[in-house]
Design a protein around this motif. Structure first.
Motif, PDB file in Angstrom:
ATOM      1  N   ASP A  10       0.717  -1.280  -0.047  1.00 23.83           N
ATOM      2  CA  ASP A  10      -0.024  -0.150  -0.243  1.00 23.83           C
ATOM      3  C   ASP A  10       0.989   1.347   0.025  1.00 23.83           C
ATOM      4  OD1 ASP A  10      -2.271  -1.883  -0.033  1.00 23.83           O
ATOM      5  OD2 ASP A  10      -2.631  -1.387   2.324  1.00 23.83           O
ATOM      6  N   THR A  13       2.316   1.730  -3.415  1.00 22.19           N
ATOM      7  CA  THR A  13       1.429   2.215  -4.585  1.00 22.19           C
ATOM      8  C   THR A  13       1.214   3.650  -4.010  1.00 22.19           C
ATOM      9  OG1 THR A  13       0.298   0.084  -4.461  1.00 22.19           O
ATOM     10  CG2 THR A  13      -1.107   1.838  -5.297  1.00 22.19           C
ATOM     11  N   ARG A  17       1.994   6.758  -6.788  1.00 21.75           N
ATOM     12  CA  ARG A  17       1.135   7.506  -7.174  1.00 21.75           C
ATOM     13  C   ARG A  17       1.304   9.125  -6.996  1.00 21.75           C
ATOM     14  NH1 ARG A  17      -3.625   4.321  -4.608  1.00 21.75           N
ATOM     15  NH2 ARG A  17      -4.598   3.204  -6.172  1.00 21.75           N
ATOM     16  N   THR A  53       9.069  -3.315  -9.068  1.00 20.35           N
ATOM     17  CA  THR A  53       8.123  -2.887 -10.225  1.00 20.35           C
ATOM     18  C   THR A  53       8.874  -2.640 -11.431  1.00 20.35           C
ATOM     19  OG1 THR A  53       6.661  -1.875  -8.323  1.00 20.35           O
ATOM     20  CG2 THR A  53       6.316  -0.997 -10.768  1.00 20.35           C
TER      21      THR A  53
END
Length: 129
Positions: A10, A13, A17, A53
């Motif tokens: 989380d 992420t 963002r 990622t």
């Protein structure tokens, strides 16, 4: 990678963002929140997620050779990112942890993490194009 707590994913992420939005202050702020909550180990987990990622599923340990032309002339943060991502790609968590600790000791970890987030976003954008 999957043995990390959901909170780590989380946080990664949220960092992505913020980086996608071009909000460097929010990237650094999220890492600060992670450190306050989980210490440097938590921030390391988020950084490791960002490297994952970028790289995807790494091959066998020691099998990756990443090419970073001109890296020795780059700034500390860019060299750090190249080495950290290489450590992830080669499943070398010991080197990743050593790099993380060295950047923290040098007082440059926030710059390195911001560059890592930016590099991750650049990688995602290049895959999209």
């Amino acid at each position: 990678m999957t043995d990390l707590p959901q909170q780590t994913f989380d946080d990664a992420t949220a960092v992505l963002r913020s980086a996608l939005a071009g909000d460097g202050d929010a990237v650094v702020g999220r890492f600060d929140e992670v450190v306050d909550r989980s210490g440097l180990a938590g921030a390391y987990g988020v950084a490791w997620c960002l490297a994952a990622t970028m790289v995807g599923d790494p091959g066998p340990p020691g099998s990756c050779a990443l090419d970073f032309p001109g890296i020795e002339e780059a700034g500390y943060d860019a060299r750090w990112v190249a080495r950290f991502v290489s450590a992830y790609a080669n499943r070398d968590a010991d080197t990743g942890q050593a790099l993380f600790g060295a950047a923290a000791a040098d007082g440059l970890l926030p710059d390195c993490l911001l560059t890592l987030a930016g590099s991750t976003v650049a990688t995602l954008r290049s895959r999209r194009d």
